[in-house]
Design a protein around this motif. Structure first.
Motif, PDB file in Angstrom:
ATOM      1  N   ILE A  92       9.330  21.065  -8.740  1.00 52.61           N
ATOM      2  CA  ILE A  92       8.217  20.728  -9.035  1.00 52.61           C
ATOM      3  C   ILE A  92       8.707  20.490 -10.909  1.00 52.61           C
ATOM      4  N   ILE A  93       8.391  19.294 -11.193  1.00 52.83           N
ATOM      5  CA  ILE A  93       8.635  18.981 -12.583  1.00 52.83           C
ATOM      6  C   ILE A  93       7.206  19.313 -13.206  1.00 52.83           C
ATOM      7  N   SER A  94       6.158  18.706 -12.812  1.00 55.03           N
ATOM      8  CA  SER A  94       4.724  19.003 -13.305  1.00 55.03           C
ATOM      9  C   SER A  94       3.643  19.227 -12.293  1.00 55.03           C
ATOM     10  N   GLU A  95       2.563  19.589 -12.646  1.00 54.37           N
ATOM     11  CA  GLU A  95       1.411  19.811 -11.690  1.00 54.37           C
ATOM     12  C   GLU A  95       0.182  18.987 -12.224  1.00 54.37           C
ATOM     13  N   GLU A  96       0.574  17.746 -12.881  1.00 56.92           N
ATOM     14  CA  GLU A  96      -0.432  17.081 -13.521  1.00 56.92           C
ATOM     15  C   GLU A  96       0.028  15.700 -13.368  1.00 56.92           C
ATOM     16  N   ASP A  97      -1.010  14.678 -12.926  1.00 56.47           N
ATOM     17  CA  ASP A  97      -0.562  13.360 -12.622  1.00 56.47           C
ATOM     18  C   ASP A  97      -0.603  12.572 -13.919  1.00 56.47           C
ATOM     19  N   LYS A 149      -4.936  18.222  -6.533  1.00 57.79           N
ATOM     20  CA  LYS A 149      -3.876  18.456  -7.592  1.00 57.79           C
ATOM     21  C   LYS A 149      -2.775  17.572  -7.299  1.00 57.79           C
ATOM     22  N   VAL A 150      -1.916  17.136  -8.089  1.00 57.79           N
ATOM     23  CA  VAL A 150      -0.732  16.197  -8.143  1.00 57.79           C
ATOM     24  C   VAL A 150       0.453  16.882  -8.674  1.00 57.79           C
ATOM     25  N   PHE A 151       1.436  16.961  -7.778  1.00 57.87           N
ATOM     26  CA  PHE A 151       2.658  17.547  -8.016  1.00 57.87           C
ATOM     27  C   PHE A 151       3.726  16.358  -8.095  1.00 57.87           C
ATOM     28  N   LEU A 187      -2.146  22.638   7.617  1.00 60.31           N
ATOM     29  CA  LEU A 187      -3.172  22.487   6.563  1.00 60.31           C
ATOM     30  C   LEU A 187      -4.550  22.694   7.415  1.00 60.31           C
ATOM     31  N   PRO A 188      -5.457  23.257   6.760  1.00 59.41           N
ATOM     32  CA  PRO A 188      -6.871  23.413   7.158  1.00 59.41           C
ATOM     33  C   PRO A 188      -7.454  21.946   7.446  1.00 59.41           C
ATOM     34  N   GLU A 189      -8.336  21.966   8.269  1.00 60.35           N
ATOM     35  CA  GLU A 189      -9.179  20.800   8.590  1.00 60.35           C
ATOM     36  C   GLU A 189      -9.950  20.212   7.178  1.00 60.35           C
ATOM     37  N   GLY A 190      -9.797  18.994   7.294  1.00 55.78           N
ATOM     38  CA  GLY A 190     -10.422  18.223   5.823  1.00 55.78           C
ATOM     39  C   GLY A 190      -9.352  18.185   4.798  1.00 55.78           C
ATOM     40  N   PHE A 191      -8.271  18.902   4.878  1.00 57.25           N
ATOM     41  CA  PHE A 191      -7.218  18.973   3.813  1.00 57.25           C
ATOM     42  C   PHE A 191      -6.139  17.532   4.040  1.00 57.25           C
ATOM     43  N   GLY A 192      -5.865  17.120   2.865  1.00 60.34           N
ATOM     44  CA  GLY A 192      -5.040  15.914   3.004  1.00 60.34           C
ATOM     45  C   GLY A 192      -3.662  16.151   2.131  1.00 60.34           C
ATOM     46  N   LEU A 193      -2.500  15.385   2.268  1.00 55.18           N
ATOM     47  CA  LEU A 193      -1.343  15.383   1.321  1.00 55.18           C
ATOM     48  C   LEU A 193      -1.004  13.951   1.509  1.00 55.18           C
ATOM     49  N   ALA A 194      -1.053  13.297   0.167  1.00 51.05           N
ATOM     50  CA  ALA A 194      -0.578  12.246   0.230  1.00 51.05           C
ATOM     51  C   ALA A 194       0.853  12.042  -0.488  1.00 51.05           C
ATOM     52  N   ARG A 242       0.097  14.452  -3.623  1.00 50.80           N
ATOM     53  CA  ARG A 242      -1.341  14.820  -3.837  1.00 50.80           C
ATOM     54  C   ARG A 242      -2.134  15.457  -2.818  1.00 50.80           C
ATOM     55  N   LEU A 243      -2.195  17.008  -3.032  1.00 52.98           N
ATOM     56  CA  LEU A 243      -3.198  17.774  -2.217  1.00 52.98           C
ATOM     57  C   LEU A 243      -4.465  17.396  -2.609  1.00 52.98           C
TER      58      LEU A 243
END
Length: 411
Positions: free
Chosen positions: A247-252, A179-181, A202-209, A220-221
């Motif tokens: 947060i303005i939007s939760e869509e990329d 999901k993109v914020f 964050l749980p293992e394997g999760f990323g935040l860009a 991007r989560l």
């Protein structure tokens, strides 16, 4: 599944065009669960193409190439791939039929274009529904090479509709859940500091860009695998609570698309009066299909005479405060609203640079006014020293300012 991208064309190496294909393909493939190991840009040189493929296939399972498939002499990719895979070109009537369908009611198909119907014998041919050069799919020893046109819109259409679905069917990859914020009010570093604890937990394997753009931030989560959807939704809830109204939007999607949606939802129309952005805001807004439903037009008031004669900006305000001022940009917005007969207006006046700044108003000074019905808000922003970044930054800020104004009036 390990993947590599090769873009082919002398025009890339000499800087005549920018290789936007690699970034787009990498994003699409990563979202589909493929690992991008490397990207290469090479020239229209047969031996270099063959050497590069041989070298890269030692490390990856899939190679995606773009470029060199046109009808002219410098387009050698198809012939080179025949040499590499030990095959020959043969005529394919289905490709010619596709080409002729594309040219129906247009120009006649000439001999060079007709030659596009010759394809490598030992490959799977994928018809190009938006261009004349077919996509060719080769398989050897468990490896796959897909050759696509370099024209971006052709490549994108065929990646989305043909190539990625076939690769997913063959390799059965687990796609990423993401999901993109779109967030405002933070610099990249400030946002990273604010979210330090969230990232660390964050749980293992999760990323935040963190994806900075002109005067805006995207987050991007992501995590790989649909089976982790419940965990993912829990982290989304936490992030939403942390960021709140930032947060303005939760869509990329670009800000101009967000603005279009909110205008449609509220049955509002928009016009722009642009000085330092030179019509860029209007260009961005009209790049979205369906913009005619809410966008009426733009007045590019680059000179003071246009500001006063068309937008009815007071000449005394221009002389007293200067063109880059609260009073002038406010009158520009109101003038655009009246002249274009809209509910909303955006007006921008600034010093884009690299010259023209003063101690009082340095390069990067921008005044932006937004009007919704009878209310107008004008704000001063201090951007940077680089012209292109200032134009794009001012454009994004102006659209965000109007979005926030519409939202605030609804509360």
């Amino acid at each position: 599944m390990k993947t590599a991208i090769i873009t082919i064309g002398d025009e890339i190496l000499i800087g005549q065009i920018v290789d936007s294909n690699s970034a787009w393909i990498a994003n699409k493939m990563t979202a589909s669960g493929f690992e991008i190991e490397e990207m290469s840009s090479i020239g229209d040189n047969s031996q270099q193409i063959k050497d590069t493929i041989t070298d890269i296939f030692q490390r990856v399972d899939v190679i995606l190439t773009t470029g060199g498939l046109g009808p002219t002499k410098d387009d050698i990719t198809k012939h080179t791939l025949c040499e590499y895979f030990g095959t020959e070109l043969i005529f394919d009537q289905s490709v010619l039929d596709n080409i002729e369908e594309m040219f129906r009611n247009r120009l006649p198909v000439n001999e060079l274009t007709r030659n596009q119907a010759y394809v490598p014998k030992d490959c799977t041919v994928i018809q190009n529904k938006v261009g004349t050069a077919p996509i060719t799919w080769f398989e050897r020893n468990g490896k796959v090479l897909v050759s696509m046109p370099g024209v971006p819109y052709e490549m994108k259409y065929n990646m989305e509709n043909e190539v990625v679905p076939r690769l997913l069917k063959k390799y059965k990859n687990e796609a990423y859940v993401s999901k993109v914020f779109i967030v405002e009010g933070y610099s990249e570093s400030a946002l990273a500091m604010y979210l330090t604890d969230f990232e660390n937990n964050l749980p293992e394997g999760f990323g935040l860009a963190y994806l900075p753009d002109f005067r805006m931030m995207k987050l991007r989560l992501y995590v790989k695998g649909e089976h982790r959807r419940t965990e993912f939704n829990e982290q989304v809830d936490i992030l939403e609570n942390l960021l709140g109204e930032s947060i303005i939007s939760e869509e990329d999607e670009p800000v101009q698309k967000l603005l279009g949606k909110i205008l449609l939802e509220n049955n509002l129309t928009l016009g722009t009066a642009e000085s330092c952005t030179g019509g860029n805001i209007a260009h961005l807004i009209t790049s979205i299909p369906g913009a005619s439903q809410y966008f009426k037009g733009s007045i590019v008031s680059y000179s003071n005479s246009v500001k006063s004669n068309i937008l009815k900006v007071s000449t005394s305000n221009i002389e007293k405060d200067g063109a880059v001022s609260e009073s002038v940009v406010t009158e520009m917005a109101i003038g655009a609203q009246k002249t274009l007969e809209t509910n909303c207006a955006i007006a921008v006046s600034g010093i884009a640079g690299p010259d023209g700044g003063t101690d009082e108003k340095p390069v990067g000074t921008v005044w932006i006014a937004t009007t919704v019905n009878s209310k107008t808000i004008a704000k001063r922003y201090q951007l940077g020293r680089y012209r292109e970044a200032n134009i794009m930054g001012a454009s994004n800020i102006a659209m965000f300012q109007l979005i926030n104004m519409i939202v605030d009036q609804k509360k």
